[in-house]
Design a protein around this motif. Structure first.
Motif, PDB file in Angstrom:
ATOM      1  N   VAL A 133       0.729  -1.238  -0.051  1.00  0.00           N
ATOM      2  CA  VAL A 133      -0.165  -0.120  -0.227  1.00  0.00           C
ATOM      3  C   VAL A 133       0.820   1.329  -0.093  1.00  0.00           C
ATOM      4  O   VAL A 133       1.666   1.381   0.804  1.00  0.00           O
ATOM      5  CB  VAL A 133      -1.030  -0.020   1.415  1.00  0.00           C
ATOM      6  N   VAL A 134       0.588   2.254  -1.080  1.00  0.00           N
ATOM      7  CA  VAL A 134       1.444   3.372  -1.181  1.00  0.00           C
ATOM      8  C   VAL A 134       0.397   4.409  -1.209  1.00  0.00           C
ATOM      9  O   VAL A 134      -0.757   4.354  -1.512  1.00  0.00           O
ATOM     10  CB  VAL A 134       2.347   3.314  -2.268  1.00  0.00           C
ATOM     11  N   ALA A 135       0.433   5.820  -0.762  1.00  0.00           N
ATOM     12  CA  ALA A 135      -0.409   6.945  -0.780  1.00  0.00           C
ATOM     13  C   ALA A 135       0.172   8.115  -0.745  1.00  0.00           C
ATOM     14  O   ALA A 135       1.622   7.930  -0.267  1.00  0.00           O
ATOM     15  CB  ALA A 135      -1.371   6.778   0.078  1.00  0.00           C
ATOM     16  N   PRO A 136      -0.099   9.314  -1.108  1.00  0.00           N
ATOM     17  CA  PRO A 136       0.478  10.393  -0.880  1.00  0.00           C
ATOM     18  C   PRO A 136       0.743  10.657   0.670  1.00  0.00           C
ATOM     19  O   PRO A 136      -0.289  10.121   1.383  1.00  0.00           O
ATOM     20  CB  PRO A 136      -0.460  11.505  -1.500  1.00  0.00           C
ATOM     21  N   GLU A 137       1.732  11.478   0.998  1.00  0.00           N
ATOM     22  CA  GLU A 137       1.987  11.747   2.362  1.00  0.00           C
ATOM     23  C   GLU A 137       0.731  12.578   3.130  1.00  0.00           C
ATOM     24  O   GLU A 137       0.409  13.474   2.537  1.00  0.00           O
ATOM     25  CB  GLU A 137       3.178  12.620   2.563  1.00  0.00           C
ATOM     26  N   GLY A 138       0.389  11.971   4.254  1.00  0.00           N
ATOM     27  CA  GLY A 138      -0.802  12.688   4.909  1.00  0.00           C
ATOM     28  C   GLY A 138      -2.010  12.495   4.475  1.00  0.00           C
ATOM     29  O   GLY A 138      -3.230  12.778   5.063  1.00  0.00           O
ATOM     30  N   ALA A 139      -2.019  11.350   3.378  1.00  0.00           N
ATOM     31  CA  ALA A 139      -3.642  11.061   2.969  1.00  0.00           C
ATOM     32  C   ALA A 139      -4.320  10.399   3.860  1.00  0.00           C
ATOM     33  O   ALA A 139      -3.629   9.519   4.451  1.00  0.00           O
ATOM     34  CB  ALA A 139      -3.301  10.623   1.617  1.00  0.00           C
TER      35      ALA A 139
END
Length: 114
Positions: free
Chosen positions: A15-21
């Protein structure tokens, strides 16, 4: 390879996501599972949304196989969360090649195939 031998990539799906998302799918950035042959392995105590899993499953068998470097399957590695409000993605990484034999993976004989 010959004599009914073939190779598949072990895969890690993370799992990856933009920081703070804010994630809506129940995932946590860094959650992962690994695929070794046909066996899916989750770390102890970690789960995965069945909807997220369903979004990535159709691609895993193709990602396990050798592909031409110009094929999009060789270069594209992130799958969007199926929830349109969730900014997470599942990143597929090839880890290592693992050897298999036809006879150990199916009851169908190579002699029986057209």
């Amino acid at each position: 390879m010959s004599d009914g031998q073939f190779q598949l990539w072990d895969l890690r799906v993370e799992v990856v996501a933009p920081e703070g998302a804010r994630l809506w799918c129940g995932a946590i950035v860094g959650d992962y599972f690994e695929l070794r042959g046909e066996m899916l392995h989750l770390p102890p105590g970690q789960g995965i949304s069945i909807y997220s899993l369903a979004s990535v499953l159709p691609l895993l068998a193709a990602k396990q196989r050798q592909t031409d470097p110009a094929d999009w399957m060789s270069t594209d590695a992130e799958i969007a969360c199926p929830d349109p409000n969730c900014p997470s993605r599942l990143k597929i990484t090839r880890l290592q090649l693992r050897d298999f034999t036809h006879a150990e993976t199916t009851a169908t004989s190579l002699k029986d195939t057209p």
